[in-house]
Design an enzyme around this catalytic site. Structure first.
Site, PDB file in Angstrom:
ATOM      1  N   CYS A 121       3.014  -3.257   4.073  1.00 14.86           N
ATOM      2  CA  CYS A 121       2.196  -2.107   4.457  1.00 14.86           C
ATOM      3  C   CYS A 121       2.849  -1.477   5.677  1.00 14.86           C
ATOM      4  O   CYS A 121       4.005  -1.772   5.986  1.00 14.86           O
ATOM      5  CB  CYS A 121       0.732  -2.485   4.679  1.00 14.86           C
ATOM      6  SG  CYS A 121       0.397  -3.573   6.075  1.00 14.86           S
ATOM      7  N   HIS A 165       6.595 -30.289  11.211  1.00 18.05           N
ATOM      8  CA  HIS A 165       6.042 -29.004  10.790  1.00 18.05           C
ATOM      9  C   HIS A 165       5.020 -29.192   9.673  1.00 18.05           C
ATOM     10  O   HIS A 165       4.056 -28.435   9.578  1.00 18.05           O
ATOM     11  CB  HIS A 165       7.165 -28.059  10.359  1.00 18.05           C
ATOM     12  CG  HIS A 165       8.148 -27.801  11.444  1.00 18.05           C
ATOM     13  ND1 HIS A 165       7.799 -27.191  12.623  1.00 18.05           N
ATOM     14  CD2 HIS A 165       9.462 -28.121  11.558  1.00 18.05           C
ATOM     15  CE1 HIS A 165       8.860 -27.122  13.407  1.00 18.05           C
ATOM     16  NE2 HIS A 165       9.882 -27.679  12.793  1.00 18.05           N
ATOM     17  N   ASP A 200       0.870  -1.178   0.000  1.00 16.66           N
ATOM     18  CA  ASP A 200       0.000   0.000   0.000  1.00 16.66           C
ATOM     19  C   ASP A 200       0.911   1.234   0.000  1.00 16.66           C
ATOM     20  O   ASP A 200       2.138   1.127  -0.162  1.00 16.66           O
ATOM     21  CB  ASP A 200      -0.999  -0.041   1.170  1.00 16.66           C
ATOM     22  CG  ASP A 200      -0.357   0.188   2.527  1.00 16.66           C
ATOM     23  OD1 ASP A 200       0.879   0.291   2.608  1.00 16.66           O
ATOM     24  OD2 ASP A 200      -1.104   0.268   3.527  1.00 16.66           O
ATOM     25  N   HIS A 254       9.682 -23.530   9.689  1.00 13.34           N
ATOM     26  CA  HIS A 254       8.606 -24.152  10.469  1.00 13.34           C
ATOM     27  C   HIS A 254       7.235 -23.993   9.832  1.00 13.34           C
ATOM     28  O   HIS A 254       6.389 -24.869   9.983  1.00 13.34           O
ATOM     29  CB  HIS A 254       8.558 -23.541  11.876  1.00 13.34           C
ATOM     30  CG  HIS A 254       9.732 -23.925  12.724  1.00 13.34           C
ATOM     31  ND1 HIS A 254       9.778 -23.681  14.074  1.00 13.34           N
ATOM     32  CD2 HIS A 254      10.911 -24.541  12.410  1.00 13.34           C
ATOM     33  CE1 HIS A 254      10.928 -24.131  14.567  1.00 13.34           C
ATOM     34  NE2 HIS A 254      11.640 -24.645  13.567  1.00 13.34           N
ATOM     35  N   THR A 312       2.256  -1.557   9.129  1.00 10.69           N
ATOM     36  CA  THR A 312       2.575  -2.498  10.207  1.00 10.69           C
ATOM     37  C   THR A 312       2.772  -3.926   9.711  1.00 10.69           C
ATOM     38  O   THR A 312       3.268  -4.771  10.458  1.00 10.69           O
ATOM     39  CB  THR A 312       1.418  -2.565  11.222  1.00 10.69           C
ATOM     40  OG1 THR A 312       0.258  -3.102  10.555  1.00 10.69           O
ATOM     41  CG2 THR A 312       1.105  -1.205  11.814  1.00 10.69           C
TER      42      THR A 312
END
Ligand code: RB5
Length: 141
Positions: free
Chosen positions: A64, A132, A8, A97, A66
């Protein structure tokens, strides 16, 4: 390596910088955004996730402010495992993982040098499989 990337407005500058830094080793399909004009992160995250989920690309990158909005959108898609990475150690573990197929970065909270290291580690680290894989098989609802 062909990689699909999107951000963004908050991630635009970091996206452009990473494309320059990795230009010699990666071919990017850039879905946008293409300026710092405000946009809505789901409008970028969903089309990119569709293409990764369809197998058009093995890996995607979403950026973006955060990283959380992009990760929330991407992880709504079946077979997408988007991992929010803010340090290289997390990038290693999300590949080893979680077999992440989308790398998500928080542009407002990491320096460019950290983002470069995260990219290098993410794209050079293999999934470990084994226990995993069993856990990943339980992710899709
Ligand atoms: C944009 O201001 C910001 O909300 C967005 O980049 C992201 O951080 C959302 O999760």
């Amino acid at each position: 390596m062909r990689v699909i990337i999107a951000s963004d407005h908050a991630g635009y500058t970091l996206k452009e910088r990473l494309k320059e830094v990795f230009a010699s080793s990666m071919a990017f399909e850039d879905l946008g955004t293409f300026s710092e004009e405000s946009v809505d992160y789901p409008d970028l995250a969903h089309p990119l996730s569709d293409k990764v989920a369809a197998g058009d690309y093995e890996f995607g990158i979403l950026i973006c402010g955060t990283g959380n909005g992009m990760a929330m959108c991407a992880n709504k898609h079946k077979d997408i495992r988007a991992g929010l990475c803010w340090k290289p150690e997390i990038a290693a573990l999300v590949r080893q993982h979680n077999n992440a197929n989308i790398l998500v970065m928080p542009a407002r909270f990491i320096e460019i040098e950290t983002a470069i290291e995260i990219m290098k580690v993410f794209f050079s680290t293999a999934f470990e499989g084994g226990r995993h894989q069993r856990r990943i098989d339980k992710i899709n609802l």
